[in-house]
Every structure is written in structure tokens, then in C-alpha cells.
Design a protein around this motif. Sequence first.
Motif, PDB file in Angstrom:
ATOM      1  N   VAL A 164     -13.419  16.039   1.340  1.00  0.00           N
ATOM      2  CA  VAL A 164     -13.388  15.727   2.941  1.00  0.00           C
ATOM      3  C   VAL A 164     -14.562  16.115   4.035  1.00  0.00           C
ATOM      4  O   VAL A 164     -14.524  17.390   3.335  1.00  0.00           O
ATOM      5  N   ILE A 165     -14.748  15.400   4.330  1.00  0.00           N
ATOM      6  CA  ILE A 165     -15.954  15.667   5.278  1.00  0.00           C
ATOM      7  C   ILE A 165     -15.395  15.167   6.646  1.00  0.00           C
ATOM      8  O   ILE A 165     -14.455  14.395   6.704  1.00  0.00           O
ATOM      9  N   ILE A 166     -15.579  16.554   7.697  1.00  0.00           N
ATOM     10  CA  ILE A 166     -14.717  15.913   8.975  1.00  0.00           C
ATOM     11  C   ILE A 166     -15.992  17.013  10.364  1.00  0.00           C
ATOM     12  O   ILE A 166     -15.996  17.297   9.600  1.00  0.00           O
ATOM     13  N   PRO A 207     -21.104   0.389   6.854  1.00  0.00           N
ATOM     14  CA  PRO A 207     -20.108  -0.423   7.268  1.00  0.00           C
ATOM     15  C   PRO A 207     -20.316   0.060   8.833  1.00  0.00           C
ATOM     16  O   PRO A 207     -20.929   1.546   9.233  1.00  0.00           O
ATOM     17  N   ARG A 208     -19.673  -0.853   9.634  1.00  0.00           N
ATOM     18  CA  ARG A 208     -19.534  -0.982  11.173  1.00  0.00           C
ATOM     19  C   ARG A 208     -18.825   0.340  11.796  1.00  0.00           C
ATOM     20  O   ARG A 208     -17.823   1.210  10.925  1.00  0.00           O
ATOM     21  N   ASN A 209     -19.011   1.211  13.430  1.00  0.00           N
ATOM     22  CA  ASN A 209     -18.407   2.119  12.765  1.00  0.00           C
ATOM     23  C   ASN A 209     -16.804   3.289  12.499  1.00  0.00           C
ATOM     24  O   ASN A 209     -16.162   3.507  12.373  1.00  0.00           O
ATOM     25  N   THR A 210     -17.918   3.485  11.407  1.00  0.00           N
ATOM     26  CA  THR A 210     -18.073   4.796  10.615  1.00  0.00           C
ATOM     27  C   THR A 210     -18.669   5.750  10.661  1.00  0.00           C
ATOM     28  O   THR A 210     -20.218   5.750  10.691  1.00  0.00           O
ATOM     29  N   GLY A 211     -18.097   6.864  10.989  1.00  0.00           N
ATOM     30  CA  GLY A 211     -19.268   8.149  11.073  1.00  0.00           C
ATOM     31  C   GLY A 211     -19.220   9.075   9.616  1.00  0.00           C
ATOM     32  O   GLY A 211     -19.527   8.128   8.814  1.00  0.00           O
ATOM     33  N   ASP A 212     -19.431  10.589   9.366  1.00  0.00           N
ATOM     34  CA  ASP A 212     -19.156  10.991   8.303  1.00  0.00           C
ATOM     35  C   ASP A 212     -18.093  11.663   7.915  1.00  0.00           C
ATOM     36  O   ASP A 212     -17.961  12.025   7.164  1.00  0.00           O
ATOM     37  N   PHE A 213     -16.899  11.607   8.958  1.00  0.00           N
ATOM     38  CA  PHE A 213     -15.468  11.776   8.625  1.00  0.00           C
ATOM     39  C   PHE A 213     -15.088  10.618   7.399  1.00  0.00           C
ATOM     40  O   PHE A 213     -15.125   9.532   7.190  1.00  0.00           O
ATOM     41  N   ARG A 221     -32.323  12.856   5.648  1.00  0.00           N
ATOM     42  CA  ARG A 221     -31.277  12.678   5.436  1.00  0.00           C
ATOM     43  C   ARG A 221     -30.555  11.736   6.223  1.00  0.00           C
ATOM     44  O   ARG A 221     -29.853  12.477   7.315  1.00  0.00           O
ATOM     45  N   PHE A 222     -30.838  10.409   6.358  1.00  0.00           N
ATOM     46  CA  PHE A 222     -29.502   9.947   6.946  1.00  0.00           C
ATOM     47  C   PHE A 222     -28.321   9.501   6.512  1.00  0.00           C
ATOM     48  O   PHE A 222     -28.422   8.744   5.589  1.00  0.00           O
ATOM     49  N   MET A 223     -27.669  10.375   6.611  1.00  0.00           N
ATOM     50  CA  MET A 223     -25.808  10.448   5.082  1.00  0.00           C
ATOM     51  C   MET A 223     -25.763   9.366   5.354  1.00  0.00           C
ATOM     52  O   MET A 223     -24.958   8.838   4.406  1.00  0.00           O
ATOM     53  N   LYS A 224     -25.079   8.763   6.502  1.00  0.00           N
ATOM     54  CA  LYS A 224     -24.686   7.265   5.819  1.00  0.00           C
ATOM     55  C   LYS A 224     -26.061   6.596   5.504  1.00  0.00           C
ATOM     56  O   LYS A 224     -24.649   5.476   4.594  1.00  0.00           O
TER      57      LYS A 224
END
Length: 343
Positions: free
Chosen positions: A102-104, A163-169, A188-191
Motif C-alpha cells: 500500500v502507498i499512502i 484514472p481521474r481524481n486518483t493520487g498515489d494512494f 518519474r511521473f508515478m501516476k
Amino acid sequence: MQDGVDGRQTPAAPTFSVVVPVYNEGEGLLEFHGRLSRVMGALGEPWEVVYVNDGSRDDSLSVLEGLHSDDPACALVNLSRNFGKEIAMTAGLDHSRGAAVVIIDADLQDPPEVIPELVKAWRQGWDMAYAQRRVRAGESWLKRVTADAFYRTMQRVGRVRLPRNTGDFRLMSRRAVDALLQLREHHRFMKGLFAWVGFPSVAVPYDRAPRYAGRTSFNYWKLWNFALEGITSFTVMPLKVATYLGLATALVALVYGGQIILRTLLFGNPVPGYPSLMAVLLFLGGAQLMTLGVMGEYLGRVFNETKRRPLYLVERYAPSRPRPPLRAAPARRAHAEGESARY
Ligand code: UDP
Ligand code: MG
């Protein structure tokens, strides 16, 4: 950098790893760890949390050291300086050992209470369960509008669907993490990288909370650069636009030139006006400079990638410590078999 990669195979590997990038979060860390521990403990399987101290300038490191010595589930990766969130997350993933990761964020904007829902999706067989914001509390109108425009642009020009409205979580299965970790690019553009990996992915809706403490380190200039990074990492569209812009300008110039010649032939001695000369000159100069700038953006990235520097340097790595034998062993074995069958 390698220890996490080797350690991953050891039998003591936990079921869950939680990766937390930390930059100047000293104020809220204890509260965060408390809430995370309650949530993770309730899942009833071995877990670890990998805190990556990304060169914090406050007391984050000493708080994390305290947590590491008090709680065997805590691993601590101390980077040699501030490398930025994208790289801090990568460092955490490199040192994570869990079957699901999990990334948070550490600022409690991503509520740890959502993790069980992500885990549920993983147990159903999804490789990637990303938390999708329902509302963006505590964010300005301008940020909402710009974020929206960015997602729309990326979706149109990039090859990957963000995906819209999505961060790294999010939660990732081990094979998704391993796939992601093969991408060692510096920009690194993680999204985008998450989306590039693909694998069965599912959205889990949640409500994003305002920051618990401290301040965001992302201002508009940083966000603009972030957007630039996203676009240049995933599409060469701006280069193509430059080509067509040049082509269109040349065509217009040709028509205009023809008109001047025609006028000269028909009416003779036409003194072409200074203003029109200036206008054309400035327009062409501007178009050329802009095109050069676009090329420069790409060239700079090529330059940075060819240096092949390591992504980050670790000042210190203190792994989590395996817990005493578990009572839930049979259930866990069944789960592990299911895992290997899926791979
Ligand atoms: N972060 C980091 N390195 C940085 C900046 C931020 O590791 O250089 C971490 C930060 O501690 C937090 C997460 O990244 O856990 C998100 O940062 P922030 O809350 O500032 O971003 P926002 O939520 O405003 O997008
Ligand atoms: Mg935040």
C-alpha cells in the motif's frame, strides 16, 4: 538499495507492506502511525510499514527512529537528502517485502481506514486497487480546475489512461510492484507509471480529508512542472504540434509572399509596410523560440536519463523485525497458495 530486493524472498516476508514517504511531517506522524497500526492490526495478518524519510528538515527522522525502536513492524529508510515524493515512494517500494503493498501519504489526507477496502479488492484478485477521491476537501477552486484540465489533457494525448481524481494512494500486488520497479527512469511521473504497468485495476472511492498538520509542499509552480513531467514522459505530442505549427506558418508565409509578388507585378513599387514586416518577424521569432523550448524540454530529459545515476542514495536502512510465529498460520498458507497460482 539492494537489501530490500534480496530481503523480499525471505520466508519472514509480511503479507502487507505500507510505504509512506515522509517530508517534514514530524507533527502528525505519531497520530498517523497510531491510526495506521489500528487499521493494519485489525486485518489479522503480518504487516510492516516502510517509512521513507525524504531528507526532512524538521524532527521527522527522530520521530521515525523512535517508532522504529518501539514497533517491530516499522522499517525505516533514510534517504541521503530530499529527492522528492516520486523517488521517495520508489525507495519505499524497493524496500518493501509484502505480498501486497500500500502507498499512502503521511499527512492523513489519505485515511488509513480505506486500506481494508483496498485489501478486499486485492483478495478478490485485483492487482491494483487505487483509491479514487469522491470530494477534494480543503483544496482551492483553482487547484480543482487545473487538476481537472490536466487529467483531461493527459487522457487525450497520452497513450495510457490515467484514472481521474486518483493520487498515489493505492494497493498493488507483488507482481505489479515488481513490474513497476523495472521502470528506473529518473523523470518519474508515478501516476503515469502506475497506469503503464496495467494489470487488472479497480477504483475504490473514498473521501479525501484535509491535511492533519503541517503544510503541503506542492505549490502551483511545482504542480505546473509536475504536469509538464506527466506530458513529456508519456507523449511526444508537443514535438508533433511544433512540426505542424511550423508547417502552418510556412504555408501562411507562402500565401502572403505570393500576394506581395502579385501586388508588385500588378501595381508596381509597393513599399511593404514596416508594421506588417515587424508582425511577421515577431510571430516567426516567437514560434521558433517556443518550438526550441519544447525540444529543449525533451532534450533535457534525454540528458538526465543518459547520465544513469542511481535514483537515490540511502543513508540508513533499518528493516522491520519479523514477529513471533502466527496463530493464523493455516489460513495464511492457503492464501499464499492462491497467490502463487495466480502468478
Ligand atoms: N513528500 C515527500 N517528499 C517531498 C514532498 C512530499 O516524501 O519532497 C511526502 C509528504 O511527506 C507526504 C506526501 O509526500 O507524505 C504528500 O505530500 P503533500 O501532502 O505535501 O502533497 P499534497 O497532498 O498536497 O499533494
Ligand atoms: Mg497532502
